[in-house]
Design a protein around this motif. Structure first.
Motif, PDB file in Angstrom:
ATOM      1  N   ILE A 170       0.855  -1.176   0.000  1.00 42.22           N
ATOM      2  CA  ILE A 170       0.000   0.000   0.000  1.00 42.22           C
ATOM      3  C   ILE A 170       0.901   1.239   0.000  1.00 42.22           C
ATOM      4  N   GLU A 171       0.302   2.396  -0.185  1.00 40.31           N
ATOM      5  CA  GLU A 171       1.103   3.618  -0.263  1.00 40.31           C
ATOM      6  C   GLU A 171       1.783   3.915   1.071  1.00 40.31           C
ATOM      7  N   ALA A 172       1.020   3.875   2.152  1.00 41.84           N
ATOM      8  CA  ALA A 172       1.600   4.187   3.466  1.00 41.84           C
ATOM      9  C   ALA A 172       0.700   3.657   4.574  1.00 41.84           C
ATOM     10  N   ILE A 173       1.324   3.203   5.652  1.00 43.57           N
ATOM     11  CA  ILE A 173       0.614   2.830   6.878  1.00 43.57           C
ATOM     12  C   ILE A 173       0.485   4.105   7.709  1.00 43.57           C
ATOM     13  N   SER A 174      -0.723   4.451   8.100  1.00 43.42           N
ATOM     14  CA  SER A 174      -0.956   5.781   8.681  1.00 43.42           C
ATOM     15  C   SER A 174      -0.563   5.902  10.142  1.00 43.42           C
ATOM     16  N   ASP A 175      -0.508   4.774  10.863  1.00 44.87           N
ATOM     17  CA  ASP A 175      -0.222   4.880  12.307  1.00 44.87           C
ATOM     18  C   ASP A 175       1.068   4.167  12.700  1.00 44.87           C
ATOM     19  N   LYS A 176       2.135   4.417  11.932  1.00 46.69           N
ATOM     20  CA  LYS A 176       3.452   3.906  12.313  1.00 46.69           C
ATOM     21  C   LYS A 176       3.889   4.552  13.628  1.00 46.69           C
ATOM     22  N   THR A 177       4.770   3.858  14.350  1.00 51.33           N
ATOM     23  CA  THR A 177       5.325   4.407  15.589  1.00 51.33           C
ATOM     24  C   THR A 177       6.845   4.338  15.527  1.00 51.33           C
ATOM     25  N   PRO A 178       7.547   5.074  16.388  1.00 49.40           N
ATOM     26  CA  PRO A 178       9.016   5.013  16.404  1.00 49.40           C
ATOM     27  C   PRO A 178       9.556   3.627  16.763  1.00 49.40           C
ATOM     28  N   LEU A 179       8.716   2.775  17.359  1.00 48.65           N
ATOM     29  CA  LEU A 179       9.160   1.431  17.732  1.00 48.65           C
ATOM     30  C   LEU A 179       9.052   0.433  16.581  1.00 48.65           C
ATOM     31  N   ASP A 180       8.391   0.816  15.496  1.00 54.01           N
ATOM     32  CA  ASP A 180       8.257  -0.063  14.340  1.00 54.01           C
ATOM     33  C   ASP A 180       9.586  -0.137  13.596  1.00 54.01           C
ATOM     34  N   VAL A 181      10.089  -1.346  13.399  1.00 49.35           N
ATOM     35  CA  VAL A 181      11.363  -1.538  12.699  1.00 49.35           C
ATOM     36  C   VAL A 181      11.066  -1.933  11.255  1.00 49.35           C
ATOM     37  N   PRO A 182      11.484  -1.128  10.281  1.00 47.04           N
ATOM     38  CA  PRO A 182      11.177  -1.443   8.879  1.00 47.04           C
ATOM     39  C   PRO A 182      12.009  -2.610   8.359  1.00 47.04           C
ATOM     40  N   ILE A 183      11.502  -3.238   7.310  1.00 44.74           N
ATOM     41  CA  ILE A 183      12.250  -4.277   6.620  1.00 44.74           C
ATOM     42  C   ILE A 183      13.140  -3.647   5.560  1.00 44.74           C
ATOM     43  N   HIS A 184      14.102  -4.422   5.059  1.00 44.29           N
ATOM     44  CA  HIS A 184      15.042  -3.914   4.059  1.00 44.29           C
ATOM     45  C   HIS A 184      14.663  -4.337   2.643  1.00 44.29           C
ATOM     46  N   VAL A 185      14.007  -5.483   2.540  1.00 48.48           N
ATOM     47  CA  VAL A 185      13.595  -6.035   1.255  1.00 48.48           C
ATOM     48  C   VAL A 185      12.257  -6.720   1.471  1.00 48.48           C
ATOM     49  N   CYS A 186      11.406  -6.729   0.443  1.00 48.59           N
ATOM     50  CA  CYS A 186      10.196  -7.543   0.509  1.00 48.59           C
ATOM     51  C   CYS A 186       9.956  -8.177  -0.856  1.00 48.59           C
ATOM     52  N   PHE A 187       9.600  -9.459  -0.828  1.00 48.39           N
ATOM     53  CA  PHE A 187       9.331 -10.190  -2.055  1.00 48.39           C
ATOM     54  C   PHE A 187       7.847 -10.527  -2.124  1.00 48.39           C
ATOM     55  N   THR A 188       7.241 -10.178  -3.247  1.00 50.82           N
ATOM     56  CA  THR A 188       5.873 -10.566  -3.536  1.00 50.82           C
ATOM     57  C   THR A 188       5.924 -11.551  -4.704  1.00 50.82           C
ATOM     58  N   PRO A 189       4.809 -12.155  -5.080  1.00 54.52           N
ATOM     59  CA  PRO A 189       4.852 -13.046  -6.244  1.00 54.52           C
ATOM     60  C   PRO A 189       5.198 -12.335  -7.548  1.00 54.52           C
ATOM     61  N   PHE A 190       5.108 -11.009  -7.555  1.00 52.98           N
ATOM     62  CA  PHE A 190       5.192 -10.258  -8.804  1.00 52.98           C
ATOM     63  C   PHE A 190       6.386  -9.314  -8.902  1.00 52.98           C
ATOM     64  N   ARG A 191       7.017  -9.009  -7.750  1.00 54.58           N
ATOM     65  CA  ARG A 191       8.054  -7.980  -7.785  1.00 54.58           C
ATOM     66  C   ARG A 191       8.918  -8.052  -6.528  1.00 54.58           C
ATOM     67  N   ASN A 192      10.158  -7.556  -6.666  1.00 53.51           N
ATOM     68  CA  ASN A 192      11.047  -7.352  -5.520  1.00 53.51           C
ATOM     69  C   ASN A 192      10.986  -5.878  -5.125  1.00 53.51           C
ATOM     70  N   TRP A 193      10.858  -5.629  -3.828  1.00 52.05           N
ATOM     71  CA  TRP A 193      10.834  -4.265  -3.307  1.00 52.05           C
ATOM     72  C   TRP A 193      12.038  -4.074  -2.380  1.00 52.05           C
ATOM     73  N   TYR A 194      12.839  -3.048  -2.667  1.00 55.30           N
ATOM     74  CA  TYR A 194      14.062  -2.822  -1.918  1.00 55.30           C
ATOM     75  C   TYR A 194      13.950  -1.520  -1.122  1.00 55.30           C
ATOM     76  N   PHE A 195      14.374  -1.592   0.133  1.00 57.31           N
ATOM     77  CA  PHE A 195      14.362  -0.431   1.024  1.00 57.31           C
ATOM     78  C   PHE A 195      15.715  -0.304   1.701  1.00 57.31           C
ATOM     79  N   PHE A 196      16.793  -0.378   0.922  1.00 58.56           N
ATOM     80  CA  PHE A 196      18.124  -0.418   1.515  1.00 58.56           C
ATOM     81  C   PHE A 196      18.503   0.867   2.220  1.00 58.56           C
ATOM     82  N   ASN A 197      17.720   1.924   2.007  1.00 56.39           N
ATOM     83  CA  ASN A 197      17.995   3.161   2.729  1.00 56.39           C
ATOM     84  C   ASN A 197      17.855   2.975   4.232  1.00 56.39           C
ATOM     85  N   HIS A 198      17.207   1.864   4.653  1.00 57.93           N
ATOM     86  CA  HIS A 198      17.057   1.612   6.077  1.00 57.93           C
ATOM     87  C   HIS A 198      18.297   0.960   6.688  1.00 57.93           C
ATOM     88  N   LEU A 199      19.225   0.491   5.847  1.00 56.50           N
ATOM     89  CA  LEU A 199      20.426  -0.163   6.381  1.00 56.50           C
ATOM     90  C   LEU A 199      21.383   0.873   6.957  1.00 56.50           C
TER      91      LEU A 199
END
Length: 199
Positions: A170-199
């Motif tokens: 989805i575009e954005a989760i509206s109620d994130k908190t500072p304690l939420d730890v993001p993932i670096h990569v996510c795999f779906t059946p259709f695409r790879n999503w990379y979030f290496f900026n979190h490393l």
């Protein structure tokens, strides 16, 4: 959308998948994950990977098949699983043939006994993180207990946190908190999503 609404929506979406569609999506996610890991580790590498074990009634991605294939490709792989404790912590142990599994109160398969040596979270190189849905910034919606956020916060800064999702973000989760730890990569059946900026 808020996490509570997203949990309800994506639980229903999972349950609506046919068995054939569920199997096909699991296989596609596994193929993408394995292809990615071959870019990170050589066949002779002995890395440590923590995995969740799927809750059958939640129709999660099949990590049993993933680990079986990884063990074939990486003979030195050390796979870990955890027991969850009432204080919100997780105790990690090596997953071997002598580990008996039993479902806990939430239906999560866990080691049945506590005699296996504990592995420190700082020894972990990769974590497969359970989720219901994620957003385009790498934040995820889990089941609301916070176990994995607390666990990931104890890992090394260079640990690779990988999400596996049946659905696109989805575009954005509206109620994130500072304690939420993001993932670096996510795999779906259709695409790879990379979030290496979190490393």
């Amino acid at each position: 959308m808020h996490k509570a609404s997203l949990r309800k929506l994506y639980r229903a979406k999972r349950q609506a998948l046919s068995e054939a569609d569920w199997q096909q999506r699991c296989a596609a996610i596994q193929e993408r994950l394995l292809a990615f890991l071959t870019t990170q580790f050589e066949p002779e590498d002995g890395f440590t990977l923590h995995t969740y074990l799927p809750i059958r009634r939640q129709r999660e991605v099949d990590t049993y098949s993933i680990i079986a294939e990884l063990r074939q490709r990486y003979p030195k792989l050390r796979a870990l699983i955890s027991r969850s404790h009432s204080d919100g912590s997780m105790r990690h142990v090596s997953w071997s043939d002598d580990v008996t599994l039993t479902d806990n109160q939430w239906g999560i398969p866990e080691p049945a006994d506590t005699n296996h040596p504990e592995v420190n979270s700082h020894d972990i190189d990769v974590v497969l993180v359970p989720l219901l849905i994620f957003d385009k910034q790498g934040h995820r919606v889990g089941y609301g207990k916070g176990y994995y956020d607390r666990f990931l916060a104890t890992c090394r800064p260079d640990v690779l946190a990988i999400g596996l999702s049946f659905f696109e973000p989805i575009e954005a989760i509206s109620d994130k908190t500072p304690l939420d730890v993001p993932i670096h990569v996510c795999f779906t059946p259709f695409r790879n999503w990379y979030f290496f900026n979190h490393l």
